[in-house]
Design a protein around this motif. Structure first.
Motif, PDB file in Angstrom:
ATOM      1  N   GLN A 198      45.041  12.254   7.166  1.00  0.00           N
ATOM      2  CA  GLN A 198      45.249  12.332   6.145  1.00  0.00           C
ATOM      3  C   GLN A 198      43.863  13.805   6.025  1.00  0.00           C
ATOM      4  OE1 GLN A 198      46.782  11.669   3.855  1.00  0.00           O
ATOM      5  NE2 GLN A 198      48.517  10.280   4.424  1.00  0.00           N
ATOM      6  N   PRO A 199      43.985  14.020   4.958  1.00  0.00           N
ATOM      7  CA  PRO A 199      42.440  15.648   5.197  1.00  0.00           C
ATOM      8  C   PRO A 199      41.534  14.645   5.528  1.00  0.00           C
ATOM      9  CG  PRO A 199      44.388  16.397   3.907  1.00  0.00           C
ATOM     10  CD  PRO A 199      44.995  14.552   4.555  1.00  0.00           C
ATOM     11  N   GLU A 200      39.949  14.600   6.312  1.00  0.00           N
ATOM     12  CA  GLU A 200      38.560  14.241   6.029  1.00  0.00           C
ATOM     13  C   GLU A 200      38.084  14.194   4.717  1.00  0.00           C
ATOM     14  OE1 GLU A 200      34.717  15.223   7.731  1.00  0.00           O
ATOM     15  OE2 GLU A 200      36.194  15.846   9.248  1.00  0.00           O
ATOM     16  N   GLU A 201      38.468  15.211   4.012  1.00  0.00           N
ATOM     17  CA  GLU A 201      37.733  15.223   2.952  1.00  0.00           C
ATOM     18  C   GLU A 201      38.739  14.306   1.745  1.00  0.00           C
ATOM     19  OE1 GLU A 201      34.894  16.391   1.746  1.00  0.00           O
ATOM     20  OE2 GLU A 201      34.834  16.556   3.326  1.00  0.00           O
ATOM     21  N   GLN A 202      39.921  13.887   1.667  1.00  0.00           N
ATOM     22  CA  GLN A 202      40.632  12.969   1.061  1.00  0.00           C
ATOM     23  C   GLN A 202      40.157  11.807   1.155  1.00  0.00           C
ATOM     24  OE1 GLN A 202      44.505  13.450   0.723  1.00  0.00           O
ATOM     25  NE2 GLN A 202      44.916  11.001   0.725  1.00  0.00           N
ATOM     26  N   LEU A 203      40.276  11.454   3.006  1.00  0.00           N
ATOM     27  CA  LEU A 203      39.191  10.172   2.913  1.00  0.00           C
ATOM     28  C   LEU A 203      38.090   9.640   2.440  1.00  0.00           C
ATOM     29  CD1 LEU A 203      40.950   9.443   6.519  1.00  0.00           C
ATOM     30  CD2 LEU A 203      42.006   8.863   4.946  1.00  0.00           C
ATOM     31  N   ARG A 204      37.006  11.018   2.841  1.00  0.00           N
ATOM     32  CA  ARG A 204      35.733  11.055   2.716  1.00  0.00           C
ATOM     33  C   ARG A 204      35.705  10.145   0.693  1.00  0.00           C
ATOM     34  NH1 ARG A 204      33.833  14.478   4.787  1.00  0.00           N
ATOM     35  NH2 ARG A 204      32.855  13.481   6.479  1.00  0.00           N
ATOM     36  N   SER A 205      36.600  11.052  -0.026  1.00  0.00           N
ATOM     37  CA  SER A 205      36.919  10.893  -1.296  1.00  0.00           C
ATOM     38  C   SER A 205      37.277   9.241  -1.185  1.00  0.00           C
ATOM     39  CB  SER A 205      37.719  11.461  -2.099  1.00  0.00           C
ATOM     40  OG  SER A 205      37.618  11.637  -3.110  1.00  0.00           O
ATOM     41  N   GLN A 206      38.071   8.548  -0.714  1.00  0.00           N
ATOM     42  CA  GLN A 206      39.104   7.495  -1.416  1.00  0.00           C
ATOM     43  C   GLN A 206      37.544   6.081  -0.922  1.00  0.00           C
ATOM     44  OE1 GLN A 206      42.496   8.083   0.810  1.00  0.00           O
ATOM     45  NE2 GLN A 206      43.158   7.271  -0.782  1.00  0.00           N
ATOM     46  N   ILE A 207      36.543   6.343   0.189  1.00  0.00           N
ATOM     47  CA  ILE A 207      35.276   5.997   0.890  1.00  0.00           C
ATOM     48  C   ILE A 207      34.787   5.383  -0.530  1.00  0.00           C
ATOM     49  CG2 ILE A 207      33.951   4.716   2.357  1.00  0.00           C
ATOM     50  CD1 ILE A 207      35.791   6.021   4.390  1.00  0.00           C
ATOM     51  N   GLU A 208      34.263   6.704  -0.474  1.00  0.00           N
ATOM     52  CA  GLU A 208      33.062   6.882  -1.571  1.00  0.00           C
ATOM     53  C   GLU A 208      33.765   6.356  -2.969  1.00  0.00           C
ATOM     54  OE1 GLU A 208      32.710  11.168  -2.384  1.00  0.00           O
ATOM     55  OE2 GLU A 208      31.591  11.181  -0.491  1.00  0.00           O
ATOM     56  N   GLN A 209      35.085   6.222  -3.142  1.00  0.00           N
ATOM     57  CA  GLN A 209      35.253   5.463  -5.112  1.00  0.00           C
ATOM     58  C   GLN A 209      34.737   4.051  -4.874  1.00  0.00           C
ATOM     59  OE1 GLN A 209      39.641   5.830  -5.537  1.00  0.00           O
ATOM     60  NE2 GLN A 209      39.408   8.049  -5.053  1.00  0.00           N
ATOM     61  N   TYR A 210      34.427   3.527  -3.286  1.00  0.00           N
ATOM     62  CA  TYR A 210      34.301   2.348  -3.551  1.00  0.00           C
ATOM     63  C   TYR A 210      32.259   2.189  -3.304  1.00  0.00           C
ATOM     64  CZ  TYR A 210      39.193   1.653  -4.220  1.00  0.00           C
ATOM     65  OH  TYR A 210      40.296   2.120  -4.690  1.00  0.00           O
ATOM     66  N   THR A 211      32.129   2.779  -2.882  1.00  0.00           N
ATOM     67  CA  THR A 211      30.709   2.761  -2.138  1.00  0.00           C
ATOM     68  C   THR A 211      29.647   3.321  -3.468  1.00  0.00           C
ATOM     69  OG1 THR A 211      30.744   5.032  -1.849  1.00  0.00           O
ATOM     70  CG2 THR A 211      31.471   2.987   0.117  1.00  0.00           C
ATOM     71  N   GLU A 212      30.313   3.611  -4.666  1.00  0.00           N
ATOM     72  CA  GLU A 212      29.314   4.291  -5.218  1.00  0.00           C
ATOM     73  C   GLU A 212      28.659   2.949  -6.375  1.00  0.00           C
ATOM     74  OE1 GLU A 212      30.829   7.844  -6.667  1.00  0.00           O
ATOM     75  OE2 GLU A 212      30.160   8.919  -4.949  1.00  0.00           O
TER      76      GLU A 212
END
Length: 119
Positions: A105-119
Motif C-alpha cells: 500500500q502507498p505510504e500516504e494511504q496507510l498514514r491516512s488510515q492511521i489518522e482516521q483513528y488518531t484524530e
C-alpha cells in the motif's frame, strides 16, 4: 542495543517496529496502545520487502505503534487474523481490529488510515 531488548515493554515503539512472537504479545501491545499497525510478513516475500521502508517510516512517527509478525514463525497467529497472503496489514484501534489490507500500500494511504483513528 537497549531498544531491541525492550520490545516487550513497548519502549522501542516510538521509533522502530516491534517484532512480535505470539498472540499474547500482540494482544498485550494492542491492549496497551491506542492505535497499532501490524505487518504480517515473510522474509522470502518480495512485496513484503518493498513495504518494509514504508513500515519503518510509519514506525518512526508517533501516531501508531507498529508491529511486525513473521507468518512463517507465527502461523497460528496469522491464521487467527485470517492472513492468507503476505503482506497483510491489520490496523487496531482501542483494542479492536478496524482495518485489514492485503498487498503493498502507498505510504500516504496507510498514514491516512492511521489518522482516521488518531484524530
Amino acid at each position: 542495543m537497549a531498544a531491541e531488548t525492550a520490545s516487550k515493554t513497548g519502549i522501542e515503539a516510538a521509533n522502530k517496529p516491534i517484532h512480535v512472537d505470539g498472540k499474547a504479545e500482540l494482544d498485550n501491545i494492542v491492549a496497551n496502545n491506542d492505535v497499532v499497525l501490524t505487518d504480517f510478513y515473510a522474509d522470502w516475500c518480495g512485496p513484503c520487502q518493498m513495504l518494509e521502508p514504508i513500515v519503518e517510516t510509519l514506525a518512526a512517527e508517533p501516531d501508531a505503534t507498529v508491529t511486525k509478525v513473521d507468518v512463517d514463525a507465527n502461523q497460528q497467529l496469522a491464521q487467527t487474523y485470517g492472513v492468507r497472503g503476505v503482506p497483510t496489514l491489520a490496523l487496531f484501534a482501542e483494542g479492536e481490529q478496524v482495518e485489514k489490507v492485503v498487498g503493498v500500500q502507498p505510504e500516504e494511504q496507510l498514514r491516512s488510515q492511521i489518522e482516521q483513528y488518531t484524530e
